[in-house]
Design a protein around this motif. Structure first.
Motif, mmCIF file in Angstrom:
data_model
loop_
_atom_site.group_PDB
_atom_site.id
_atom_site.type_symbol
_atom_site.label_atom_id
_atom_site.label_comp_id
_atom_site.label_asym_id
_atom_site.label_seq_id
_atom_site.Cartn_x
_atom_site.Cartn_y
_atom_site.Cartn_z
ATOM 1 N N ALA A 82 -56.482 -45.116 26.765
ATOM 2 C CA ALA A 82 -55.043 -45.111 26.933
ATOM 3 C C ALA A 82 -54.370 -46.271 26.367
ATOM 4 N N THR A 83 -53.172 -46.601 26.038
ATOM 5 C CA THR A 83 -52.364 -47.803 25.844
ATOM 6 C C THR A 83 -51.319 -48.186 26.799
ATOM 7 N N PRO A 84 -51.614 -49.351 27.467
ATOM 8 C CA PRO A 84 -50.602 -49.807 28.459
ATOM 9 C C PRO A 84 -49.099 -49.973 27.937
ATOM 10 N N LEU A 89 -57.765 -49.977 37.023
ATOM 11 C CA LEU A 89 -57.268 -50.818 35.779
ATOM 12 C C LEU A 89 -58.417 -51.479 35.035
ATOM 13 N N ARG A 90 -58.754 -50.664 34.236
ATOM 14 C CA ARG A 90 -60.074 -51.144 33.425
ATOM 15 C C ARG A 90 -59.577 -51.405 31.931
ATOM 16 N N LEU A 115 -60.003 -44.503 29.982
ATOM 17 C CA LEU A 115 -59.450 -43.382 30.696
ATOM 18 C C LEU A 115 -60.011 -43.149 32.105
ATOM 19 N N PRO A 116 -59.288 -42.744 33.171
ATOM 20 C CA PRO A 116 -59.899 -42.526 34.600
ATOM 21 C C PRO A 116 -61.003 -41.275 34.332
ATOM 22 N N SER A 117 -61.010 -40.607 33.331
ATOM 23 C CA SER A 117 -62.122 -39.562 33.357
ATOM 24 C C SER A 117 -63.382 -40.042 32.928
ATOM 25 N N VAL A 118 -63.293 -41.328 32.339
ATOM 26 C CA VAL A 118 -64.773 -41.905 31.880
ATOM 27 C C VAL A 118 -65.409 -42.530 33.105
ATOM 28 N N GLN A 140 -70.667 -45.940 34.132
ATOM 29 C CA GLN A 140 -71.694 -45.917 33.121
ATOM 30 C C GLN A 140 -71.378 -45.580 31.844
ATOM 31 N N ASP A 141 -70.616 -44.523 31.592
ATOM 32 C CA ASP A 141 -70.472 -44.035 30.217
ATOM 33 C C ASP A 141 -69.247 -45.195 29.522
ATOM 34 N N ALA A 142 -68.553 -45.728 30.413
ATOM 35 C CA ALA A 142 -67.637 -46.781 29.735
ATOM 36 C C ALA A 142 -68.384 -47.886 29.403
#
Length: 221
Positions: A171-173, A213-214, A185-188, A191-193
């Protein structure tokens, strides 16, 4: 009125480049459709002139441009001379302007301004902006009143965001611009990130202690 994610209906219209079919005109490209109350009006003229100067930016993003105004093709063709004069441009006009004298398309697409009226008492077309994805779905809708000109720098910024989000799980802040840090995204999962974003993920500390806040460097669009 259409919601984000809805498929826009196909339509055929008379324009300054002849009869077009929306889906055929867009092909597999992104598109932007922006409407105008009337030809030979001050705000509209500055807007179409601004888009004229920004065409290299839309082309670079693979976005096809399409304008709409509630006057005839003949009127549009005469108006183009003023638009080019304001833009300091000449030669072939680079995008079509749809003629919508009976407001049929403005009604179909929910582009009427109920407050502003023309000299005959008919509602003016508002300054709508539709960004259309390659799948013909509505990705962005902004409705400005007829009396307020648009900010096309903001529209380009949003297109940059839409296109990068289309390909990557980010996403873009707030106030983001192309090339700046994006948000995972929060859904990631973490580990996947780590696999999806090899340039690294930074977690910003907040009082709640939650690691939501990643941030990651902007992936290539």
């Amino acid at each position: 009125m259409f919601n984000l994610g809805d498929t826009l209906p196909n339509f055929q219209a008379e324009t300054t480049i002849g009869t077009i079919n929306l889906y055929d005109y867009l092909g597999d490209s992104w598109g932007i459709l922006f409407s105008h109350p009337s030809d030979f009006t001050p705000v509209c003229t500055t807007e179409l002139a601004r888009v004229l100067t920004l065409m290299p930016e839309f082309d670079k993003r693979g976005v096809k441009v399409l304008a709409l105004s509630c006057d005839s093709v003949d009127s549009h063709c005469k108006w183009i001379e003023d638009i080019q004069a304001v833009a300091g441009s000449s030669g072939e006009f680079p995008y079509p302007i749809i003629a919508d004298e009976d407001r049929e398309l403005a009604v179909l697409l929910g582009m009427l301004d109920p407050v502003e009226k023309d000299r005959d008492g008919l509602p003016l077309t508002c300054r709508a902006v539709f960004v259309i994805g390659p799948d013909k779905t509505l990705r962005l809708a902004i409705l400005y009143p007829a009396t307020t000109g648009r900010n096309f720098d903001e529209i380009l910024r949003v297109i940059d965001s839409l296109q990068i989000v289309e390909k990557h799980q980010v996403a873009t802040p707030v106030d983001w611009k192309a090339g700046e840090m994006c948000m995972v995204l929060p859904s990631v999962s973490d580990q996947d990130a780590a696999c999806l974003f090899p340039r690294g993920v930074t977690v910003r500390d907040v009082p709640s202690g939650k690691s939501y806040l990643r941030m990651t460097p902007a992936p290539q669009p």
